[in-house]
Design an enzyme around this catalytic site. Sequence first.
Site, PDB file in Angstrom:
ATOM      1  N   TRP A 113     -10.941  38.366 -65.842  1.00 31.03           N
ATOM      2  CA  TRP A 113     -11.895  39.188 -66.564  1.00 31.03           C
ATOM      3  C   TRP A 113     -13.148  38.464 -66.681  1.00 31.03           C
ATOM      4  O   TRP A 113     -14.251  38.946 -66.778  1.00 31.03           O
ATOM      5  CB  TRP A 113     -11.319  39.217 -67.932  1.00 31.03           C
ATOM      6  CG  TRP A 113     -12.133  39.871 -68.888  1.00 31.03           C
ATOM      7  CD1 TRP A 113     -12.595  41.249 -68.909  1.00 31.03           C
ATOM      8  CD2 TRP A 113     -13.045  39.280 -69.742  1.00 31.03           C
ATOM      9  NE1 TRP A 113     -13.346  41.455 -69.979  1.00 31.03           N
ATOM     10  CE2 TRP A 113     -13.866  40.254 -70.592  1.00 31.03           C
ATOM     11  CE3 TRP A 113     -13.265  37.915 -70.004  1.00 31.03           C
ATOM     12  CZ2 TRP A 113     -14.797  40.015 -71.614  1.00 31.03           C
ATOM     13  CZ3 TRP A 113     -14.280  37.524 -71.102  1.00 31.03           C
ATOM     14  CH2 TRP A 113     -15.086  38.705 -71.833  1.00 31.03           C
ATOM     15  N   HIS A 114     -13.267  37.052 -66.474  1.00 28.17           N
ATOM     16  CA  HIS A 114     -14.552  36.208 -66.698  1.00 28.17           C
ATOM     17  C   HIS A 114     -15.249  36.442 -65.409  1.00 28.17           C
ATOM     18  O   HIS A 114     -16.514  36.234 -65.500  1.00 28.17           O
ATOM     19  CB  HIS A 114     -14.100  34.813 -66.871  1.00 28.17           C
ATOM     20  CG  HIS A 114     -13.810  34.713 -68.359  1.00 28.17           C
ATOM     21  ND1 HIS A 114     -12.445  34.748 -68.783  1.00 28.17           N
ATOM     22  CD2 HIS A 114     -14.471  34.024 -69.395  1.00 28.17           C
ATOM     23  CE1 HIS A 114     -12.636  34.431 -70.169  1.00 28.17           C
ATOM     24  NE2 HIS A 114     -13.723  34.137 -70.488  1.00 28.17           N
ATOM     25  N   GLY A 115     -14.629  36.592 -64.330  1.00 28.07           N
ATOM     26  CA  GLY A 115     -15.463  36.665 -63.102  1.00 28.07           C
ATOM     27  C   GLY A 115     -14.474  37.129 -61.800  1.00 28.07           C
ATOM     28  O   GLY A 115     -13.412  36.824 -61.811  1.00 28.07           O
ATOM     29  N   PHE A 168     -20.429  37.584 -67.545  1.00 29.92           N
ATOM     30  CA  PHE A 168     -19.252  38.081 -67.513  1.00 29.92           C
ATOM     31  C   PHE A 168     -19.270  39.411 -68.120  1.00 29.92           C
ATOM     32  O   PHE A 168     -18.299  40.206 -68.096  1.00 29.92           O
ATOM     33  CB  PHE A 168     -18.143  37.205 -68.532  1.00 29.92           C
ATOM     34  CG  PHE A 168     -18.120  35.882 -68.009  1.00 29.92           C
ATOM     35  CD1 PHE A 168     -18.291  35.385 -66.714  1.00 29.92           C
ATOM     36  CD2 PHE A 168     -18.315  35.123 -69.127  1.00 29.92           C
ATOM     37  CE1 PHE A 168     -18.385  34.198 -66.174  1.00 29.92           C
ATOM     38  CE2 PHE A 168     -18.180  33.677 -68.817  1.00 29.92           C
ATOM     39  CZ  PHE A 168     -18.456  32.951 -67.167  1.00 29.92           C
TER      40      PHE A 168
END
Lengths: 477, 392
Positions: free
Chosen positions: A319-321, A477
């Site tokens: 989800w962060h990247g 993000f």
Amino acid sequence: MIFTSYTYLVFLALVFLAHWSVPMTWRKPLLILCSYVFYCSWHWEFGFLLLGVSLFNWWYARSILQKHPTLPVLLGGVAANLLPLIYFKYADFLVANAAAVANLAGADWHPSSLNILLPIGVSFFTFQGIAYQVDVATGDEPADSLVDLLLFKAFWPQLIAGPIIRLYEIRDQLESPRSLDYADVAAGGQRILAGFFKKVVLADNIAPIVDLVFLNPSAPNALDTAVGILGFGLQIYFDFSAYSDIAIGSARLFGYCFPENFNWPYVSASPAEFWNRWHMTLSRWIRDYTFTPLTFMTRDRPALGHLWLLLAMAVCGLWHGARWTFVVWGVWHGLLLVANRTLLKSLFPRPAVDGEPTFRWRCLPAIIATFALVNIGWLFFRAQSLEQCAAMLQSLATLRGGWRPSVIRENSILLVAVIFAGLLLAQIGRDRWVEWTSRSLWGVNPWAVARPVLYALAILAVIICDRESQTFVYFQF
Amino acid sequence: MESRQDTGNTLWRIVRDRRLWLGPAPWIVLVLVWANVRIADWVPRLAEARKANLTSGDVGAYAAEPRFDTTFGEDPLSSWKFIPDATRQPFVALCGMSQMFCINDREPGDQTISEEMDDRLASRGVRVYGLAAPNLCTEEALFLLLALLERPETTPRAFLYGACFDKLRNEDLRPGYREFLRAHPALQTTWSQVVREHESRFPLAVAKLRKSVDEIQAASQQADESLEGKLRGAIGKFVPAVSARKELNGYVQHELFLMRNALLGIKPTSKRPIIRSRYETNRQLLELMMEICQKSGVQFIVYVIPLNPLSENPYIPEEYAAFKQWLQELASQRQIPFANLEDVVPSEDWGEFMGGPDFKHFRGAGHRRTASRLIDEFGPLLAPPVVGAATR
């Protein structure tokens, strides 16, 4: 419009004055309009995306999901929410990895980058939309009014980088008229000032040191790596908690109370406690919408729980990247959480209960261990590639260069050390703070005298350290 | 049913709240007003003090047409016009750090190295112009070289560079040079071209150059024309702390630097190892300068700057010896004229700094000796042997 810009402060002041001056029935539409102005100040085209996602969620939850709350219908809603995220954020990543797999299988496919511009905040409003669909499918009432839902989705303090708010957490506030008194203004102002200080004075001054270590083409020594990782741990904490402070403070000025997102995460005595204190709204989201459903579906096979934990944290990482380093970071934390429940159970004490001091001396070894493990995780999070992770870990393991840095200056080491020591003291002294500030000395409360001076100094420090509104880490993000 | 009676009452209620007037808010405003009054008073004095510090005093001694950058890298946009017109008369650029312009215990008639050389070479038809700034690093020297090469009028016959070992631990362009680069898109293009052409041979240098130009181009996009920039400018007119924030930042950093030195017992002569990655980057930048000069037909000349023989310096002897040897070998390989002027200025020609002998800045006599020695060493390369008329 970055939170720490002068433009934002003027915007906030103008909307504040307008909001509390117009008739009550106009207030929510005004906030929606201003939220869209705020969002469109980056790329106005993406305003339509946000509006489209909001309208879809409104229609789907009320017209489809509430009437047919079945798993396939829910999955349809979740997939529709995920589509923009997958397209804008992961398309390049998926294509590149598909090409890598195809090339391994003997194909000769070298797709060029799709160069898709990422709409700011898309990860956050996607998760918010999924949570809304799931909550409605599991029995919550959908939003009664379209205006409420539009405000819930678009309200600018939480739009770009959270906190990830769920409808039930804010529903009462959306449905009842908001009021404001001096205490709200004072609390909101203090949170905003705290956020500005953390971001502009602390995080932005550490950032160049971290960049020097992680973006330098030369291989760093062990000391550079250690300072770079510790620096990044501090930078991301101050940066992201600053964003949350400004978001919470800004919302408070309009009479809304947002849930907290951070609670002194670096005094956590176990990885599990860390995730109860770090990016709390995301960890709750991951727990409620990934881990718990998976565990529930396989409740007759509890051994799978560890696997789901790893998977949930890998999702959290992704989800962060769209990069494998983020997945490794998530898996690392998944492993820590599994170890916390199994092998290392005796090392980590039970999580602190309400009312217990934040910092407990008897937990010091566990706090140090947790802090070290979390910081190793930051290496995966910040590194540009898995190769860089390996090189830096090797540098640490072999103590390359001994005590000599090869990239950073002694000033940088000193700055990181001083800020770290400051945070440490703040964490240790936090629980006594209320007691100290209420004491009187010769009939005078020293805190009452010192407070205005400290606030004024903090404002001056923000002005002096200001480097033309650096963007927040979590914006990517 | 939501009431309309609340309209406007909320703000009025807060304004009338006693806690607003008896709480910390008025005191915060008072402290901020006081601080801003102090800052407004302090900024002009700071500017004077800085200039005096840069030049070791004698702030107003420059001629109407200075023969070196008297803004010391702070405002090259304004000083660039004083560079002699190379299409009319050849000139030599003398480039380096503060030793070039700082005169300890200045006496009437004392001149900087570049002025001394200009006087002596004028009779041979060649001008000398000094381009120096405090702690000038190799990237900045490369910037000056590229900026000079941009136009035939500013292209020098020779680029004379005084190499100072401890400047190989620095990098980055100072704000004045960044502003110059930002204001010259053609120079940015040249800069990017250098990056492209030398990527494989000088990867560290090129990575640094790319970072600088990227930062400058990014800053250009959010420059003063943006709403944010205009807002800052407008607020700065009423709030001195905002308009002077860069000066205040520099002042605070300097105070922190002094505090660090006091706490850790660091003196100007404390031995401090070179930072390896920066050293390597600077070495590549220096070699890149040589290559660019050779391609452009400009004579590059490098010398090791004089040091005070009686003063301690912060160099680790082995590192310094290795640097000098490397520079000499590199110059020899590339057939670049080189001289080691380390011992040219005797101890009596140096001044004092922070309570001890200054190891890097000398008195007027030191400037004269250095200029003489440079002309002795490199004279035929700087000016043709045929005597020409003095036209300055």
